[in-house]
Motif scaffolding. Structure first.
Motif: not given
Length: 300
Positions: A235-264
């Motif tokens: 879940f934390s690696i497998g499905f998380s990366i799938v969703l991360f790739l989906f977000a990259l496709r939809e909104i780009g690396a800049m926004r996805t990378g920033a939002i993903f840091s809310t994981s902290s």
């Protein structure tokens, strides 16, 4: 369907990844860090590869198709990009972070790992020409500031002038993960995100465990640690990366990378619930600040 599904995907990826820090802490009590890293990546690869041979595959991939036209086949260039993604994101970054963590304090490492978000944004702007207007830039800054405070237990204990080698290794790990994030955007255009993610997990996990074996590191995983490793891997690696790739496709690396840091933020709150670690009013305030930044980005 709107681009907002990309933001939902990025946040869900952050939630799944955020809980991994607590589960990994429990597993690390009895397992070497490199074995944990290799095992969770390998688990992710095996689970997602098996999922590709079930009826769930097509149903899931259809749900991940919204505004961006996807590609079905893989070219030689795609395979070269995949090799770089595995090299930077699944092999070099975990190794540099592990050895950096050994040579610096946990406080320094938590703070410096936020350079991943900064590098991701800078590479997306400088190399891939992604753009953000004032509101978007303000949102990214709020998220980054919040991540620094939330991920660092005691800012007063930060001593960047000391443990210099370890600090540099952690920053390099952040840079490698940022390169991985931006290169992964090119692979996110593939329709079969399960295949992309499973290959990343299988190749990265095998390489990490192979290196651990060559270094003579004990490879055993006690039965009590196995549920945590399997949960994080799937879940934390497998499905998380799938969703991360989906977000990259939809909104780009800049926004996805920033939002993903809310994981902290999610990680800190989950550690408070499960391990009883501190979650102060200051962290809660900066957590709200991070979520405000996500809102500004999504409303841009």
């Amino acid at each position: 369907m709107t681009h907002h599904y990309g933001y939902v995907g990025a946040l869900l990826a952050a939630v799944l990844f955020g809980v991994s820090s607590t589960l990994n802490k429990i597993a690390l009590r009895d397992v070497h860090p490199m074995v944990v890293a290799g095992s969770i990546y390998l688990t992710a690869g095996v689970v997602l590869m098996l999922l590709r041979f079930t009826p769930i595959k097509e149903r899931l991939l259809r749900r991940l198709e919204f505004k961006v036209k996807t590609q079905g086949s893989f070219s030689r260039r795609d395979l070269q990009i995949l090799a770089l993604v595995v090299l930077f994101g699944s092999f070099l970054a975990p190794i540099f972070f592990m050895f950096g963590l050994e040579r610096t304090t946990a406080v320094n490492a938590s703070l410096l790992l936020n350079t991943e978000t900064l590098f991701t944004v800078l590479i997306a702007i400088a190399v891939f020409k992604e753009k953000a207007h004032r509101r978007g830039v303000a949102g990214i800054l709020l998220i980054l500031i919040g991540a620094v405070v939330v991920s660092t237990e005691n800012l007063g204990a930060v001593q960047l002038a000391e443990n210099l080698i370890g600090n540099i290794l952690v920053v390099l790990a952040g840079f490698f993960w940022a390169v991985d994030n931006n290169l992964s955007k090119l692979l996110s255009l593939k329709r079969d995100l399960l295949l992309v993610t499973s290959l990343k997990g299988l190749l990265g996990g095998t390489a990490l465990l192979g290196l651990a074996f060559l270094l003579g590191i004990p490879m055993s995983v006690p039965l009590g640690s196995l549920p945590y490793v399997l949960t994080v891997g799937a879940f934390s690696i497998g499905f998380s990366i799938v969703l991360f790739l989906f977000a990259l496709r939809e909104i780009g690396a800049m926004r996805t990378g920033a939002i993903f840091s809310t994981s902290s933020l999610i990680g800190a709150f989950f550690a408070f619930l499960v391990l009883g670690e501190s979650f102060t009013a200051l962290k809660a305030f900066f957590g709200v600040l991070m979520l405000s930044g996500v809102y500004l980005l999504s409303a841009e």
